[in-house]
Scaffold this motif. Structure first.
Motif, PDB file in Angstrom:
ATOM      1  N   LEU A  63       0.447   7.281  -6.443  1.00 25.54           N
ATOM      2  CA  LEU A  63      -0.702   8.448  -6.761  1.00 25.54           C
ATOM      3  C   LEU A  63      -0.186   9.101  -6.593  1.00 25.54           C
ATOM      4  N   LEU A  64       0.863   9.371  -5.359  1.00 28.77           N
ATOM      5  CA  LEU A  64       1.464  10.912  -5.166  1.00 28.77           C
ATOM      6  C   LEU A  64       2.579  11.996  -5.804  1.00 28.77           C
ATOM      7  N   ASP A  65       2.304  10.576  -6.897  1.00 25.86           N
ATOM      8  CA  ASP A  65       3.325  11.027  -8.288  1.00 25.86           C
ATOM      9  C   ASP A  65       2.927  11.424  -9.181  1.00 25.86           C
ATOM     10  N   GLY A  66       1.150  10.486  -8.405  1.00 28.66           N
ATOM     11  CA  GLY A  66       0.361  11.835  -9.826  1.00 28.66           C
ATOM     12  C   GLY A  66      -0.275  10.714 -10.528  1.00 28.66           C
ATOM     13  N   ALA A  67      -0.502   9.409 -10.571  1.00 30.57           N
ATOM     14  CA  ALA A  67      -0.928   8.112 -11.340  1.00 30.57           C
ATOM     15  C   ALA A  67      -1.895   7.990 -11.319  1.00 30.57           C
ATOM     16  N   LEU A  79       0.384  -1.513   0.023  1.00 31.57           N
ATOM     17  CA  LEU A  79      -0.400   0.383   0.271  1.00 31.57           C
ATOM     18  C   LEU A  79       0.745   0.963  -0.061  1.00 31.57           C
ATOM     19  N   HIS A  80       1.591   1.069   0.884  1.00 35.53           N
ATOM     20  CA  HIS A  80       2.801   2.177   0.680  1.00 35.53           C
ATOM     21  C   HIS A  80       3.611   2.860  -0.758  1.00 35.53           C
ATOM     22  N   ALA A  81       3.985   1.830  -1.265  1.00 37.06           N
ATOM     23  CA  ALA A  81       4.244   1.716  -3.292  1.00 37.06           C
ATOM     24  C   ALA A  81       3.108   2.182  -4.321  1.00 37.06           C
ATOM     25  N   VAL A  82       1.881   1.553  -3.289  1.00 40.35           N
ATOM     26  CA  VAL A  82       0.852   2.606  -4.238  1.00 40.35           C
ATOM     27  C   VAL A  82       0.326   3.398  -4.110  1.00 40.35           C
ATOM     28  N   VAL A  83       0.743   4.214  -3.264  1.00 39.14           N
ATOM     29  CA  VAL A  83      -0.011   6.035  -2.543  1.00 39.14           C
ATOM     30  C   VAL A  83       1.503   6.157  -2.721  1.00 39.14           C
ATOM     31  N   ASN A  84       2.481   5.989  -2.796  1.00 35.54           N
ATOM     32  CA  ASN A  84       3.326   7.211  -3.143  1.00 35.54           C
ATOM     33  C   ASN A  84       3.599   7.199  -5.235  1.00 35.54           C
TER      34      ASN A  84
END
Length: 313
Positions: A200-204, A193-198
């Motif tokens: 999403l924060l990066d713009g995906a 989940l940390h990887a996914v949120v990172n």
């Protein structure tokens, strides 16, 4: 001789009015508070005007119970400290295109739970009264519910999907998911989940963009800009992935691109990009699953044609 209470007296009118806000459902406690007795409830059920939902709530009609009523029934069944949680809380908050087999309700550890196969009522050590929204149907606040939906998902892919669409549909910003994740100390899916949120924060903004970005990195291809706003006359549109230095646009085609309302906009966006002299490639998610090598070979070919060269080893 005085007559007994009529079905249409004020108590029953008040019950019907309240039930309209709760998907046609009232708890037994609510009915008793309105002055409707246990025997009157039994009479209405025997006459098949009302239906029982679990053993804690009553449906004040005899037709199909709505999804909203099903949620209220699950909360009533869970008891006074129960609240919708995870995906069910997100659906109550407005999440679309996400389905669950049963309504998920959480209660604190040690709470007395009246089990019913109709609902998924669970005790959880993560329950906190401060996380409950009590305006309308009791539900876990959206950032907390989204993270729990990811933690409790059946698969890693479902976990990624629910976080992504919660952000994509505007229910929760990525930074709030990140803040909520900091509360999670131990869970087998925490790092995912940390990887996914990172991402999403990066713009995906879609599950496809996350998958494609990972694959681009793995293949050593240059990172694109994401969700770039472009304007063509009076039209504004976003490009999924864009390499401005190499005049390349890559559009990720999820299922939403097949919806009728999107077809015209997609075509206009593609035409505008091509007319400006840039290369426009499409990558359907089905192609990403079935023939990823062929599609990424095309991306690399377009990047090279635009002037990109891999760094020397």
């Amino acid at each position: 001789m005085p007559r007994g209470p009529s079905y249409d007296d004020r108590r029953f009118a008040a019950a019907r009015e309240l039930a309209e806000e709760q998907g046609g459902l009232l708890s037994r406690r609510q009915l008793y508070a309105l002055g409707i007795t246990r025997w009157e409830i039994t009479g209405q059920v025997r006459a098949r005007r009302w239906l029982l939902v679990g053993d804690q709530s009553v449906q004040l009609h005899n037709s199909t119970l709505s999804a909203w009523g099903e949620m209220w029934g699950a909360v009533f069944q869970g008891g006074p400290r129960a609240s919708l949680d995870a995906g069910s809380a997100l659906i109550a908050a407005g999440l679309e295109r996400f389905e669950m087999d049963r309504v998920r309700v959480s209660v604190p550890r040690g709470a007395r739970v009246r089990r019913n196969r109709r609902f998924n009522i669970r005790q959880t050590r993560r329950w906190d009264a401060a996380d409950i929204v009590r305006v309308g149907i009791p539900r876990t606040r959206t950032p907390t519910a989204a993270v729990r939906a990811g933690l409790w998902a059946r698969t890693d892919r479902e976990a990624t999907y629910v976080l992504t669409i919660a952000v994509q549909q505007g229910l929760v910003p990525p930074h709030e998911l990140g803040e909520e994740l900091l509360r999670i100390r131990r869970d087998r899916r925490r790092l995912l989940l940390h990887a996914v949120v990172n991402e999403l924060l990066d713009g995906a903004r879609s599950l496809g963009e996350i998958d494609v970005a990972r694959e681009l990195r793995r293949r050593g291809l240059p990172p694109p800009a994401r969700q770039v706003l472009r304007q063509d006359g009076r039209n504004r549109y976003y490009l999924d992935l864009y390499w401005p230095d190499y005049a390349l646009v890559l559009e990720i085609d999820g299922i939403h691109h097949a919806w009728a309302e999107n077809v015209v906009g997609d075509a206009l966006r593609q035409n505008a990009v091509v007319l400006q002299g840039e290369t426009f490639l499409r990558l359907p998610l089905l192609g990403l699953r079935l023939r990823p090598g062929d599609f990424f070979a095309q991306v690399e070919h377009a990047l090279r044609a635009g002037g990109w060269r891999p760094a020397a080893a």
